[in-house]
Design a protein around this motif. Structure first.
Motif, PDB file in Angstrom:
ATOM      1  N   THR A 120      53.556  27.072  26.950  1.00  0.00           N
ATOM      2  CA  THR A 120      52.678  25.908  27.112  1.00  0.00           C
ATOM      3  C   THR A 120      53.501  24.680  27.477  1.00  0.00           C
ATOM      4  OG1 THR A 120      51.049  26.794  25.546  1.00  0.00           O
ATOM      5  CG2 THR A 120      50.989  24.417  25.970  1.00  0.00           C
ATOM      6  N   ILE A 121      54.549  24.438  26.709  1.00  0.00           N
ATOM      7  CA  ILE A 121      55.406  23.281  26.984  1.00  0.00           C
ATOM      8  C   ILE A 121      56.081  23.439  28.344  1.00  0.00           C
ATOM      9  CG2 ILE A 121      57.475  22.030  26.224  1.00  0.00           C
ATOM     10  CD1 ILE A 121      56.568  22.797  23.305  1.00  0.00           C
ATOM     11  N   GLY A 122      56.561  24.630  28.622  1.00  0.00           N
ATOM     12  CA  GLY A 122      57.241  24.872  29.894  1.00  0.00           C
ATOM     13  C   GLY A 122      56.342  24.684  31.109  1.00  0.00           C
ATOM     14  N   TYR A 123      55.096  25.135  31.020  1.00  0.00           N
ATOM     15  CA  TYR A 123      54.166  24.982  32.145  1.00  0.00           C
ATOM     16  C   TYR A 123      53.946  23.514  32.472  1.00  0.00           C
ATOM     17  CZ  TYR A 123      52.517  29.856  31.505  1.00  0.00           C
ATOM     18  OH  TYR A 123      52.399  31.205  31.403  1.00  0.00           O
ATOM     19  N   TYR A 124      53.716  22.719  31.434  1.00  0.00           N
ATOM     20  CA  TYR A 124      53.444  21.304  31.672  1.00  0.00           C
ATOM     21  C   TYR A 124      54.708  20.559  32.111  1.00  0.00           C
ATOM     22  CZ  TYR A 124      48.697  21.834  30.160  1.00  0.00           C
ATOM     23  OH  TYR A 124      47.378  22.230  30.090  1.00  0.00           O
ATOM     24  N   LEU A 125      55.843  20.972  31.590  1.00  0.00           N
ATOM     25  CA  LEU A 125      57.106  20.393  32.051  1.00  0.00           C
ATOM     26  C   LEU A 125      57.315  20.716  33.533  1.00  0.00           C
ATOM     27  CD1 LEU A 125      59.798  18.957  31.585  1.00  0.00           C
ATOM     28  CD2 LEU A 125      60.706  21.127  30.737  1.00  0.00           C
ATOM     29  N   LEU A 126      57.058  21.961  33.916  1.00  0.00           N
ATOM     30  CA  LEU A 126      57.150  22.347  35.325  1.00  0.00           C
ATOM     31  C   LEU A 126      56.235  21.488  36.191  1.00  0.00           C
ATOM     32  CD1 LEU A 126      57.985  24.324  37.636  1.00  0.00           C
ATOM     33  CD2 LEU A 126      55.977  25.667  36.966  1.00  0.00           C
ATOM     34  N   ALA A 127      55.014  21.278  35.730  1.00  0.00           N
ATOM     35  CA  ALA A 127      54.065  20.456  36.492  1.00  0.00           C
ATOM     36  C   ALA A 127      54.580  19.032  36.656  1.00  0.00           C
ATOM     37  CB  ALA A 127      52.708  20.449  35.799  1.00  0.00           C
ATOM     38  N   GLY A 128      55.193  18.496  35.610  1.00  0.00           N
ATOM     39  CA  GLY A 128      55.758  17.154  35.707  1.00  0.00           C
ATOM     40  C   GLY A 128      56.900  17.084  36.700  1.00  0.00           C
ATOM     41  N   VAL A 129      57.738  18.116  36.712  1.00  0.00           N
ATOM     42  CA  VAL A 129      58.850  18.159  37.665  1.00  0.00           C
ATOM     43  C   VAL A 129      58.307  18.280  39.093  1.00  0.00           C
ATOM     44  CG1 VAL A 129      60.833  19.538  38.435  1.00  0.00           C
ATOM     45  CG2 VAL A 129      60.518  19.037  36.001  1.00  0.00           C
ATOM     46  N   VAL A 130      57.280  19.109  39.281  1.00  0.00           N
ATOM     47  CA  VAL A 130      56.667  19.236  40.613  1.00  0.00           C
ATOM     48  C   VAL A 130      56.097  17.886  41.052  1.00  0.00           C
ATOM     49  CG1 VAL A 130      54.719  20.243  41.876  1.00  0.00           C
ATOM     50  CG2 VAL A 130      56.196  21.706  40.482  1.00  0.00           C
ATOM     51  N   ALA A 131      55.346  17.245  40.162  1.00  0.00           N
ATOM     52  CA  ALA A 131      54.759  15.941  40.507  1.00  0.00           C
ATOM     53  C   ALA A 131      55.842  14.923  40.819  1.00  0.00           C
ATOM     54  CB  ALA A 131      53.869  15.446  39.370  1.00  0.00           C
ATOM     55  N   GLY A 132      56.904  14.911  40.027  1.00  0.00           N
ATOM     56  CA  GLY A 132      58.008  13.988  40.283  1.00  0.00           C
ATOM     57  C   GLY A 132      58.695  14.275  41.600  1.00  0.00           C
ATOM     58  N   GLY A 133      58.905  15.550  41.895  1.00  0.00           N
ATOM     59  CA  GLY A 133      59.532  15.924  43.161  1.00  0.00           C
ATOM     60  C   GLY A 133      58.679  15.550  44.358  1.00  0.00           C
ATOM     61  N   VAL A 134      57.382  15.780  44.245  1.00  0.00           N
ATOM     62  CA  VAL A 134      56.487  15.412  45.346  1.00  0.00           C
ATOM     63  C   VAL A 134      56.447  13.899  45.510  1.00  0.00           C
ATOM     64  CG1 VAL A 134      54.066  15.426  46.116  1.00  0.00           C
ATOM     65  CG2 VAL A 134      55.119  17.527  45.256  1.00  0.00           C
ATOM     66  N   ALA A 135      56.402  13.165  44.412  1.00  0.00           N
ATOM     67  CA  ALA A 135      56.397  11.698  44.494  1.00  0.00           C
ATOM     68  C   ALA A 135      57.671  11.200  45.167  1.00  0.00           C
ATOM     69  CB  ALA A 135      56.255  11.089  43.100  1.00  0.00           C
ATOM     70  N   GLN A 136      58.801  11.785  44.795  1.00  0.00           N
ATOM     71  CA  GLN A 136      60.086  11.399  45.384  1.00  0.00           C
ATOM     72  C   GLN A 136      60.109  11.712  46.882  1.00  0.00           C
ATOM     73  OE1 GLN A 136      62.071  10.078  43.118  1.00  0.00           O
ATOM     74  NE2 GLN A 136      63.890   9.696  44.325  1.00  0.00           N
ATOM     75  N   TRP A 137      59.646  12.894  47.243  1.00  0.00           N
ATOM     76  CA  TRP A 137      59.615  13.305  48.646  1.00  0.00           C
ATOM     77  C   TRP A 137      58.688  12.411  49.459  1.00  0.00           C
ATOM     78  CZ3 TRP A 137      55.587  15.630  51.523  1.00  0.00           C
ATOM     79  CH2 TRP A 137      55.968  16.059  52.804  1.00  0.00           C
ATOM     80  N   LEU A 138      57.504  12.107  48.921  1.00  0.00           N
ATOM     81  CA  LEU A 138      56.561  11.260  49.639  1.00  0.00           C
ATOM     82  C   LEU A 138      57.103   9.845  49.831  1.00  0.00           C
ATOM     83  CD1 LEU A 138      53.180  12.387  48.051  1.00  0.00           C
ATOM     84  CD2 LEU A 138      53.994  12.851  50.374  1.00  0.00           C
ATOM     85  N   ARG A 139      57.891   9.378  48.895  1.00  0.00           N
ATOM     86  CA  ARG A 139      58.511   8.061  49.029  1.00  0.00           C
ATOM     87  C   ARG A 139      59.506   8.060  50.180  1.00  0.00           C
ATOM     88  NH1 ARG A 139      59.926   7.181  43.894  1.00  0.00           N
ATOM     89  NH2 ARG A 139      58.001   6.092  43.475  1.00  0.00           N
ATOM     90  N   LYS A 140      60.233   9.175  50.355  1.00  0.00           N
ATOM     91  CA  LYS A 140      61.211   9.272  51.437  1.00  0.00           C
ATOM     92  C   LYS A 140      60.562   9.378  52.803  1.00  0.00           C
ATOM     93  CE  LYS A 140      64.933  11.332  48.783  1.00  0.00           C
ATOM     94  NZ  LYS A 140      65.734  12.529  48.563  1.00  0.00           N
ATOM     95  N   VAL A 141      59.429  10.091  52.881  1.00  0.00           N
ATOM     96  CA  VAL A 141      58.779  10.265  54.196  1.00  0.00           C
ATOM     97  C   VAL A 141      57.802   9.144  54.491  1.00  0.00           C
ATOM     98  CG1 VAL A 141      59.088  12.772  54.257  1.00  0.00           C
ATOM     99  CG2 VAL A 141      56.980  11.824  53.302  1.00  0.00           C
ATOM    100  N   LYS A 142      57.697   8.172  53.599  1.00  0.00           N
ATOM    101  CA  LYS A 142      56.874   6.976  53.797  1.00  0.00           C
ATOM    102  C   LYS A 142      55.398   7.287  54.012  1.00  0.00           C
ATOM    103  CE  LYS A 142      60.587   4.330  53.988  1.00  0.00           C
ATOM    104  NZ  LYS A 142      61.181   3.912  52.818  1.00  0.00           N
ATOM    105  N   VAL A 143      54.858   8.157  53.169  1.00  0.00           N
ATOM    106  CA  VAL A 143      53.409   8.462  53.268  1.00  0.00           C
ATOM    107  C   VAL A 143      52.635   7.443  52.475  1.00  0.00           C
ATOM    108  CG1 VAL A 143      51.631  10.123  52.640  1.00  0.00           C
ATOM    109  CG2 VAL A 143      53.751  10.894  53.655  1.00  0.00           C
TER     110      VAL A 143
END
Length: 143
Positions: A120-143
């Motif tokens: 349970t903890i791992g799934y939500y931690l994974l989701a947070g890492v995915v969201a953080g990675g996507v946010a970081q990537w979107l900031r770089k591509v200027k979306v």
């Protein structure tokens, strides 16, 4: 918009993992059951009759995606999205283990074994890492 997309990515990640693993691993968390119980409880409190289980399951998944999407959209607020996503994910995971019992939803779906708790903890931690990675990537591509 970046925050919302990042939040949806995290929400879809956690839902996809939950729905995939629960089909073949008996100790997998069953957050869908917690969602179904919460919806049923709320509807009964409002004097309504909950829908049949298949429809209730669909409502639970949609509710999970919407609520988790909003929650994980916080990763895109400001800098250090990876760090923020990890913290939000860990907090959500611990909450998923600790809160259902006091909320009257039962403990078995997310905390019946140590493995279930860790997943349970791992799934939500994974989701947070995915969201953080996507946010970081979107900031770089200027979306």
């Amino acid at each position: 918009m970046r925050s919302g997309l990042a939040g949806l990515a995290g929400a879809f990640a956690v839902t996809l993992v939950h729905e995939s693993v629960r089909r073949f691993y008996p100790n997998a968390p069953r957050m869908d059951i917690l969602g179904m119980r919460a919806i049923s409880k709320g509807m009964r409190y409002a004097g309504q009759t909950p829908p049949e289980p298949d429809r209730l399951h669909t409502w639970s998944l949609v509710g999970d995606i919407v609520s988790n999407g909003l929650y994980y959209s916080l990763t895109g607020a400001g800098k250090k999205a990876w760090w923020r996503g990890s913290i939000l994910g860990a907090v959500a995971g611990v909450g998923g283990v600790v809160l259902p019992g006091p909320m009257g939803l039962g403990v078995a779906p997310s905390a019946r074994t140590k493995q279930t708790q860790a997943l349970t903890i791992g799934y939500y931690l994974l989701a947070g890492v995915v969201a953080g990675g996507v946010a970081q990537w979107l900031r770089k591509v200027k979306v």
